[in-house]
Design an enzyme around this catalytic site. Sequence first.
Site, mmCIF file in Angstrom:
data_model
loop_
_atom_site.group_PDB
_atom_site.id
_atom_site.type_symbol
_atom_site.label_atom_id
_atom_site.label_comp_id
_atom_site.label_asym_id
_atom_site.label_seq_id
_atom_site.Cartn_x
_atom_site.Cartn_y
_atom_site.Cartn_z
ATOM 1 N N TYR A 179 69.572 51.937 43.297
ATOM 2 C CA TYR A 179 69.211 53.114 44.082
ATOM 3 C C TYR A 179 69.943 53.175 45.419
ATOM 4 O O TYR A 179 70.096 54.251 45.998
ATOM 5 C CB TYR A 179 67.704 53.146 44.335
ATOM 6 C CG TYR A 179 66.855 53.357 43.112
ATOM 7 C CD1 TYR A 179 67.396 53.814 41.913
ATOM 8 C CD2 TYR A 179 65.490 53.110 43.139
ATOM 9 C CE1 TYR A 179 66.616 54.007 40.794
ATOM 10 C CE2 TYR A 179 64.692 53.309 42.020
ATOM 11 C CZ TYR A 179 65.264 53.750 40.854
ATOM 12 O OH TYR A 179 64.478 53.940 39.744
ATOM 13 N N LYS A 229 67.525 41.333 33.394
ATOM 14 C CA LYS A 229 68.327 41.577 32.202
ATOM 15 C C LYS A 229 69.544 40.655 32.270
ATOM 16 O O LYS A 229 70.710 41.075 32.174
ATOM 17 C CB LYS A 229 68.735 43.057 32.131
ATOM 18 C CG LYS A 229 69.312 43.485 30.776
ATOM 19 C CD LYS A 229 68.340 43.361 29.625
ATOM 20 C CE LYS A 229 68.951 43.898 28.332
ATOM 21 N NZ LYS A 229 68.143 43.560 27.148
ATOM 22 N N ASP A 262 63.375 44.837 28.751
ATOM 23 C CA ASP A 262 62.981 45.588 27.560
ATOM 24 C C ASP A 262 61.815 44.916 26.847
ATOM 25 O O ASP A 262 60.880 45.581 26.380
ATOM 26 C CB ASP A 262 64.169 45.781 26.613
ATOM 27 C CG ASP A 262 64.995 44.517 26.421
ATOM 28 O OD1 ASP A 262 64.764 43.516 27.125
ATOM 29 O OD2 ASP A 262 65.888 44.538 25.549
ATOM 30 N N ASP A 286 60.413 50.146 39.277
ATOM 31 C CA ASP A 286 60.052 51.567 39.264
ATOM 32 C C ASP A 286 59.447 51.941 37.914
ATOM 33 O O ASP A 286 58.408 52.619 37.829
ATOM 34 C CB ASP A 286 61.303 52.391 39.544
ATOM 35 C CG ASP A 286 61.011 53.849 39.831
ATOM 36 O OD1 ASP A 286 59.827 54.222 39.905
ATOM 37 O OD2 ASP A 286 61.969 54.623 39.984
ATOM 38 N N ASP A 290 54.953 51.886 36.820
ATOM 39 C CA ASP A 290 54.320 53.079 36.264
ATOM 40 C C ASP A 290 53.679 52.769 34.918
ATOM 41 O O ASP A 290 52.570 53.233 34.614
ATOM 42 C CB ASP A 290 55.341 54.207 36.100
ATOM 43 C CG ASP A 290 55.446 55.084 37.336
ATOM 44 O OD1 ASP A 290 54.884 54.700 38.379
ATOM 45 O OD2 ASP A 290 56.106 56.131 37.269
#
Length: 408
Positions: A179, A229, A262, A286, A290
């Site tokens: 970001y 990852k 994942d 992020d 959620d």
Amino acid sequence: MKFSPITVLTLLIAGSSAFAPAPTFTASKLNLAAVSRKDSYDITLLPGDGIGPEITEATKSVIGSLCKRCGFEMNMKEALIGGAAIDEKNDPFPDESLQQCLNSDSVLLACIGGYKWDKNPRELRPESGLLKMRKEMGLFANLRPAKVLPQLIDASTLKKEIIEGVDVMVVRELTGDVYFGTPKGIDIIDGERVGYNNMIYSESEILRIARVAGDVASKRTGKLCSVDKANVLDVSQLWRDVVTDTMEKEFSDIELSHMYVDNCAMQLIRYPKQFDTIVCGNIFGDILSDEASMLVGSLGMLPSASIGESGPGVFEPCHGSAPDIAGENKANPLAMILSTAMMLRYDLERPAEAQLLEDAVEAALDQGLRTADIKIDGDKCELVGCVEMGKAVADLVTSLELKTPITV
């Protein structure tokens, strides 16, 4: 003096009740200044967009009842952020808003965004204002709890046996990663448009969030899962190396595990009770925060805190601006009210008043009051609007018996 992010995290979610804090402790890795307890506080309110002004008004009514009962003042002054700031100032987070936030004792944010600004240039989108606020205020640690409340266990889309007892804390790094990384942009290369961003972390950025996560995990169950990852991303390999090294050297009692992002996304749905504290970078956090939040049934119930190494924190609900129901008195104000409780506890040194707010929210749920997002068919609960829920909590703040004595 301000609690460190570590102390904030320790207080946040441990305890026997849904929102009760654990005892405070002295953070060994980070020491931050905080506002001392006083009779009057300056609070910046950022109503933002969509349902933001509605939940802000409901929360203000609750704050008014709290201050009247407990004998202190919160001087609330609004400032612009998001789409509202774009419309009025052509800037998603004007400098005057930033300065007002920095000069406040604490900041309470509602929500930002909406379809109206989706096609704007990147620098004129509401989300750019949020990123600017985090960067300029140094808010590097985002704390998002997901704890299933017994009153709302049937509101989750998952089976009761899957989510019963779930209590997860996601510690998200907030000011680095893709970001904020540069270079970034959209260019013409070989006759076609090419978009690119830079997923980047420095060792020091990883180290400070790892220390926050290590301390909070040590005050919960001692389990920490670091998400990355690393099988395909070099930046994730550095993340894994630094987190591992930090835990081995500074938090040897922590049970550290690593999980690819994942797989973590899948495991949060398959068996969420395996997790206690999760630490991850900005973009993974992020998404996962959620997902974890929805385990409890609605984002409308969950508060969050964003904390830096100095200055005021920013406290906000986890949900978005819900422009489709804006102005219809359908919003759930409870997450913003609970965010206010977090602000009272962690920025303003008023833990007893925070407890009263949290008790009032639970009491409203015990009375069977439900906004549309947490109402399910056949639950025999009363459907109420944003205004009515805010008033109910405000009334309960006035009438509830105090569990913790309040010093006036």
